[in-house]
Design a protein around this motif. Structure first.
Motif, PDB file in Angstrom:
ATOM      1  N   ARG A 182      86.549  50.962  19.977  1.00 38.02           N
ATOM      2  CA  ARG A 182      85.117  50.733  19.728  1.00 38.02           C
ATOM      3  C   ARG A 182      84.662  49.468  20.454  1.00 38.02           C
ATOM      4  N   CYS A 183      85.483  48.431  20.448  1.00 35.92           N
ATOM      5  CA  CYS A 183      85.138  47.195  21.161  1.00 35.92           C
ATOM      6  C   CYS A 183      85.042  47.428  22.669  1.00 35.92           C
ATOM      7  N   ILE A 184      85.939  48.239  23.212  1.00 33.97           N
ATOM      8  CA  ILE A 184      85.871  48.579  24.640  1.00 33.97           C
ATOM      9  C   ILE A 184      84.578  49.317  24.925  1.00 33.97           C
ATOM     10  N   HIS A 185      84.238  50.279  24.076  1.00 32.87           N
ATOM     11  CA  HIS A 185      83.010  51.060  24.237  1.00 32.87           C
ATOM     12  C   HIS A 185      81.782  50.143  24.223  1.00 32.87           C
ATOM     13  N   ILE A 186      81.728  49.251  23.240  1.00 32.38           N
ATOM     14  CA  ILE A 186      80.599  48.322  23.122  1.00 32.38           C
ATOM     15  C   ILE A 186      80.546  47.382  24.325  1.00 32.38           C
ATOM     16  N   SER A 213      71.939  41.360  18.442  1.00 32.59           N
ATOM     17  CA  SER A 213      71.866  41.787  17.043  1.00 32.59           C
ATOM     18  C   SER A 213      72.343  43.230  16.897  1.00 32.59           C
ATOM     19  N   PHE A 214      72.062  44.078  17.889  1.00 30.24           N
ATOM     20  CA  PHE A 214      72.535  45.457  17.835  1.00 30.24           C
ATOM     21  C   PHE A 214      74.043  45.527  18.064  1.00 30.24           C
ATOM     22  N   VAL A 215      74.573  44.632  18.903  1.00 34.49           N
ATOM     23  CA  VAL A 215      76.026  44.569  19.112  1.00 34.49           C
ATOM     24  C   VAL A 215      76.712  44.265  17.785  1.00 34.49           C
ATOM     25  N   ILE A 216      76.171  43.333  17.027  1.00 39.57           N
ATOM     26  CA  ILE A 216      76.746  42.976  15.731  1.00 39.57           C
ATOM     27  C   ILE A 216      76.708  44.167  14.781  1.00 39.57           C
ATOM     28  N   VAL A 217      75.593  44.903  14.782  1.00 38.01           N
ATOM     29  CA  VAL A 217      75.487  46.095  13.941  1.00 38.01           C
ATOM     30  C   VAL A 217      76.530  47.122  14.366  1.00 38.01           C
ATOM     31  N   MET A 218      76.682  47.345  15.682  1.00 43.71           N
ATOM     32  CA  MET A 218      77.649  48.326  16.181  1.00 43.71           C
ATOM     33  C   MET A 218      79.073  47.932  15.822  1.00 43.71           C
ATOM     34  N   LEU A 238      78.205  55.870  18.917  1.00 50.67           N
ATOM     35  CA  LEU A 238      77.666  54.951  19.920  1.00 50.67           C
ATOM     36  C   LEU A 238      77.130  55.749  21.099  1.00 50.67           C
ATOM     37  N   PRO A 239      76.085  55.229  21.762  1.00 53.38           N
ATOM     38  CA  PRO A 239      75.604  55.916  22.966  1.00 53.38           C
ATOM     39  C   PRO A 239      76.635  55.817  24.082  1.00 53.38           C
ATOM     40  N   GLN A 240      76.601  56.769  24.987  1.00 53.54           N
ATOM     41  CA  GLN A 240      77.518  56.728  26.129  1.00 53.54           C
ATOM     42  C   GLN A 240      77.063  55.645  27.100  1.00 53.54           C
ATOM     43  N   PRO A 241      77.984  54.805  27.557  1.00 51.43           N
ATOM     44  CA  PRO A 241      77.599  53.753  28.500  1.00 51.43           C
ATOM     45  C   PRO A 241      77.272  54.335  29.874  1.00 51.43           C
TER      46      PRO A 241
END
Length: 109
Positions: free
Chosen positions: A37-41, A57-62, A69-72
């Motif tokens: 999940r951290c790699i994805h974010i 703030s959205f990173v913290i929520v994620m 999560l949305p696709q990068p």
């Protein structure tokens, strides 16, 4: 993250091989899903167009949730000779940004 590291991470992510980014000692860990999940974010934070990147703030929520999560999209540091993808920069925009930081040191009296 170094340009070459971004390139390798992006390639492995797109090839469905993100586990290869993780050191073997962590692959058997119970926190493997958190590491992925951290790699994805992190890839979301490196997207080429700033408006596609999540706010802090959205990173913290994620990081604190387990939701989808949305696709990068392609990272801004990703360089490919034959890339035909449209860039988010217009010809009148600068291709660099200025990041400013203020550091305050607190000293006891």
């Amino acid at each position: 993250m170094h340009e070459k590291s971004v390139h390798v991470a992006w390639r492995l992510w797109n090839e469905g091989r993100p586990l290869e980014l993780i050191d073997e000692c962590f692959r058997q860990s119970s926190t493997l899903s958190e590491v992925l999940r951290c790699i994805h974010i992190s890839l979301l934070c490196l997207q080429q167009c700033p408006e596609d990147r999540p706010s802090m703030s959205f990173v913290i929520v994620m990081l604190g949730s387990e939701g989808a999560l949305p696709q990068p999209k392609q990272p801004g540091f990703f360089l490919e000779k034959d890339s035909n993808e449209a860039h988010c920069f217009s010809s009148t925009q600068e291709l660099f940004s200025t990041n400013e930081i203020t550091i305050t040191l607190l000293e006891a009296r």
